[in-house]
Scaffold this motif. Structure first.
Motif, PDB file in Angstrom:
ATOM      1  N   GLN A  77     -12.412 -43.295 -33.689  1.00  0.00           N
ATOM      2  CA  GLN A  77     -11.340 -42.194 -33.687  1.00  0.00           C
ATOM      3  C   GLN A  77     -11.684 -41.098 -34.001  1.00  0.00           C
ATOM      4  N   ARG A  78     -10.819 -39.912 -33.686  1.00  0.00           N
ATOM      5  CA  ARG A  78     -11.278 -38.562 -34.042  1.00  0.00           C
ATOM      6  C   ARG A  78     -10.981 -38.658 -35.606  1.00  0.00           C
ATOM      7  N   GLU A  79     -11.759 -37.816 -36.133  1.00  0.00           N
ATOM      8  CA  GLU A  79     -11.998 -37.510 -37.521  1.00  0.00           C
ATOM      9  C   GLU A  79     -11.887 -36.245 -37.987  1.00  0.00           C
ATOM     10  N   PHE A  80     -11.046 -35.987 -38.998  1.00  0.00           N
ATOM     11  CA  PHE A  80     -11.194 -34.561 -39.504  1.00  0.00           C
ATOM     12  C   PHE A  80     -12.299 -34.297 -40.269  1.00  0.00           C
ATOM     13  N   VAL A  81     -12.839 -33.068 -39.934  1.00  0.00           N
ATOM     14  CA  VAL A  81     -14.119 -32.403 -40.541  1.00  0.00           C
ATOM     15  C   VAL A  81     -13.990 -31.147 -41.431  1.00  0.00           C
ATOM     16  N   ALA A  82     -13.147 -30.435 -41.064  1.00  0.00           N
ATOM     17  CA  ALA A  82     -13.096 -28.992 -41.995  1.00  0.00           C
ATOM     18  C   ALA A  82     -11.884 -28.106 -41.412  1.00  0.00           C
ATOM     19  N   TYR A  83     -11.191 -27.574 -42.362  1.00  0.00           N
ATOM     20  CA  TYR A  83     -10.361 -26.687 -41.883  1.00  0.00           C
ATOM     21  C   TYR A  83     -10.343 -25.187 -42.739  1.00  0.00           C
ATOM     22  N   ILE A  84      -9.996 -24.055 -42.193  1.00  0.00           N
ATOM     23  CA  ILE A  84      -9.720 -22.751 -42.959  1.00  0.00           C
ATOM     24  C   ILE A  84      -8.357 -22.180 -42.671  1.00  0.00           C
ATOM     25  N   PHE A  85      -7.565 -22.018 -43.687  1.00  0.00           N
ATOM     26  CA  PHE A  85      -6.138 -21.539 -43.618  1.00  0.00           C
ATOM     27  C   PHE A  85      -6.342 -20.128 -43.650  1.00  0.00           C
TER      28      PHE A  85
ATOM     29  N   PHE B 171     -21.298 -29.120 -45.352  1.00  0.00           N
ATOM     30  CA  PHE B 171     -21.094 -28.576 -43.966  1.00  0.00           C
ATOM     31  C   PHE B 171     -19.953 -27.403 -44.713  1.00  0.00           C
ATOM     32  N   THR B 172     -20.220 -26.105 -44.018  1.00  0.00           N
ATOM     33  CA  THR B 172     -19.240 -24.936 -44.425  1.00  0.00           C
ATOM     34  C   THR B 172     -18.535 -24.394 -43.174  1.00  0.00           C
ATOM     35  N   ILE B 173     -17.464 -24.129 -43.443  1.00  0.00           N
ATOM     36  CA  ILE B 173     -16.626 -23.588 -42.329  1.00  0.00           C
ATOM     37  C   ILE B 173     -16.235 -22.272 -42.671  1.00  0.00           C
ATOM     38  N   SER B 174     -16.163 -21.406 -41.640  1.00  0.00           N
ATOM     39  CA  SER B 174     -15.836 -19.813 -41.823  1.00  0.00           C
ATOM     40  C   SER B 174     -15.331 -19.416 -40.803  1.00  0.00           C
ATOM     41  N   ARG B 175     -15.116 -17.938 -40.599  1.00  0.00           N
ATOM     42  CA  ARG B 175     -14.417 -17.328 -39.409  1.00  0.00           C
ATOM     43  C   ARG B 175     -14.735 -16.053 -39.375  1.00  0.00           C
ATOM     44  N   ASP B 176     -14.424 -15.426 -38.354  1.00  0.00           N
ATOM     45  CA  ASP B 176     -14.691 -14.064 -38.116  1.00  0.00           C
ATOM     46  C   ASP B 176     -13.086 -13.430 -37.501  1.00  0.00           C
ATOM     47  N   ASN B 177     -12.322 -13.110 -37.983  1.00  0.00           N
ATOM     48  CA  ASN B 177     -11.091 -12.819 -37.741  1.00  0.00           C
ATOM     49  C   ASN B 177     -10.908 -12.042 -36.684  1.00  0.00           C
ATOM     50  N   ALA B 178     -11.682 -10.918 -36.559  1.00  0.00           N
ATOM     51  CA  ALA B 178     -11.747  -9.661 -35.522  1.00  0.00           C
ATOM     52  C   ALA B 178     -12.064 -10.304 -34.366  1.00  0.00           C
TER      53      ALA B 178
ATOM     54  N   ASN C  77     -11.643 -13.732 -33.574  1.00  0.00           N
ATOM     55  CA  ASN C  77     -10.823 -14.979 -33.418  1.00  0.00           C
ATOM     56  C   ASN C  77     -12.204 -16.007 -33.153  1.00  0.00           C
ATOM     57  N   THR C  78     -13.029 -16.182 -33.990  1.00  0.00           N
ATOM     58  CA  THR C  78     -13.939 -17.117 -33.968  1.00  0.00           C
ATOM     59  C   THR C  78     -14.263 -17.839 -35.314  1.00  0.00           C
ATOM     60  N   VAL C  79     -14.135 -19.157 -35.047  1.00  0.00           N
ATOM     61  CA  VAL C  79     -14.400 -20.017 -36.230  1.00  0.00           C
ATOM     62  C   VAL C  79     -16.019 -20.695 -36.096  1.00  0.00           C
ATOM     63  N   PHE C  80     -16.524 -20.878 -37.184  1.00  0.00           N
ATOM     64  CA  PHE C  80     -17.833 -21.368 -37.142  1.00  0.00           C
ATOM     65  C   PHE C  80     -17.986 -22.688 -37.996  1.00  0.00           C
ATOM     66  N   LEU C  81     -18.889 -23.653 -38.016  1.00  0.00           N
ATOM     67  CA  LEU C  81     -19.161 -24.836 -38.702  1.00  0.00           C
ATOM     68  C   LEU C  81     -20.724 -24.923 -39.010  1.00  0.00           C
ATOM     69  N   GLN C  82     -21.186 -24.592 -40.094  1.00  0.00           N
ATOM     70  CA  GLN C  82     -22.670 -24.687 -40.672  1.00  0.00           C
ATOM     71  C   GLN C  82     -22.655 -26.023 -41.013  1.00  0.00           C
ATOM     72  N   MET C  83     -23.661 -26.818 -40.352  1.00  0.00           N
ATOM     73  CA  MET C  83     -23.667 -28.138 -40.722  1.00  0.00           C
ATOM     74  C   MET C  83     -25.325 -28.082 -41.354  1.00  0.00           C
TER      75      MET C  83
ATOM     76  N   ARG D 213      -8.513 -20.352 -47.834  1.00  0.00           N
ATOM     77  CA  ARG D 213      -8.588 -21.574 -48.316  1.00  0.00           C
ATOM     78  C   ARG D 213      -9.219 -22.527 -47.462  1.00  0.00           C
ATOM     79  N   THR D 214     -10.222 -23.651 -47.961  1.00  0.00           N
ATOM     80  CA  THR D 214     -10.894 -24.682 -46.996  1.00  0.00           C
ATOM     81  C   THR D 214     -10.569 -25.788 -47.494  1.00  0.00           C
ATOM     82  N   ASN D 215     -10.708 -26.790 -46.386  1.00  0.00           N
ATOM     83  CA  ASN D 215     -10.641 -28.143 -46.948  1.00  0.00           C
ATOM     84  C   ASN D 215     -11.740 -28.829 -46.074  1.00  0.00           C
ATOM     85  N   TYR D 216     -12.181 -30.112 -46.658  1.00  0.00           N
ATOM     86  CA  TYR D 216     -13.161 -30.665 -45.861  1.00  0.00           C
ATOM     87  C   TYR D 216     -13.173 -32.098 -46.033  1.00  0.00           C
ATOM     88  N   GLY D 217     -13.282 -32.953 -44.776  1.00  0.00           N
ATOM     89  CA  GLY D 217     -13.553 -34.354 -45.153  1.00  0.00           C
ATOM     90  C   GLY D 217     -14.348 -34.826 -45.940  1.00  0.00           C
TER      91      GLY D 217
END
Length: 115
Positions: A44-52, A67-74, A76-82, A56-60
Motif C-alpha cells: 500500500q502507499r505509505e506516508f514518508v514526509a510532510y512539510i506544512f 530522510f529530510t524534507i525541505s522546500r523552495d517557496n519561490a 514551488n518545489t519540494v525536496f526529499l534528501q534520503m 513544521r515537518t513530520n516523518y514516517g
C-alpha cells in the motif's frame, strides 16, 4: 490546473543517498503543505514526509533520522534528501501538494536500493 514533475530517482547501493525534487507548475495560489509518499511492489502507499506552510515537518517512523524534507517557496518545489538508504526503501516515490481546495500528485519516480 497544477502539475507536479518529479526527478532524482535511481539505483543506489545500501547506505547511499539520493535527493528527490518535485516542482509544481501552473496556476498556483497558496500551498498549504507539501509531502512525499511511496509505494513498494505489492504494498500500500505509505506516508514518508510532510512539510506544512509553517515549516513544521513530520516523518514516517521508518525514515526518521535518515530522510529530510525541505522546500523552495519561490520555486514551488519540494525536496526529499534520503540518506543511509536501505533495500526496504525501494519504492516509487510520489510527491503531493495540498492546495486550498484539492490535492495534486506527481507522476512518481523510482528509487531502487541494492544490498
Amino acid at each position: 490546473q497544477v502539475q507536479l514533475v518529479e526527478s532524482g530517482g535511481g539505483l543506489v547501493q545500501a547506505g547511499g543517498s539520493l535527493r528527490l525534487s518535485c516542482a509544481a507548475s501552473g496556476s498556483i495560489g497558496s500551498i498549504n503543505g507539501m509531502g512525499w509518499y511511496r509505494q513498494g511492489p505489492g504494498k500500500q502507499r505509505e506516508f514518508v514526509a510532510y512539510i506544512f506552510s509553517s515549516s513544521r515537518t513530520n516523518y514516517g517512523d521508518s525514515v526518521k533520522g535518515r530522510f529530510t524534507i525541505s522546500r523552495d517557496n519561490a520555486e514551488n518545489t519540494v525536496f526529499l534528501q534520503m540518506n543511509d538508504l536501505k533495500p526496504e526503501d525501494t519504492a516509487v516515490y510520489y510527491c503531493q501538494i495540498a492546495l486550498p481546495m484539492s490535492y495534486v500528485w506527481g507522476q512518481g519516480t523510482q528509487v531502487t536500493v541494492s544490498s
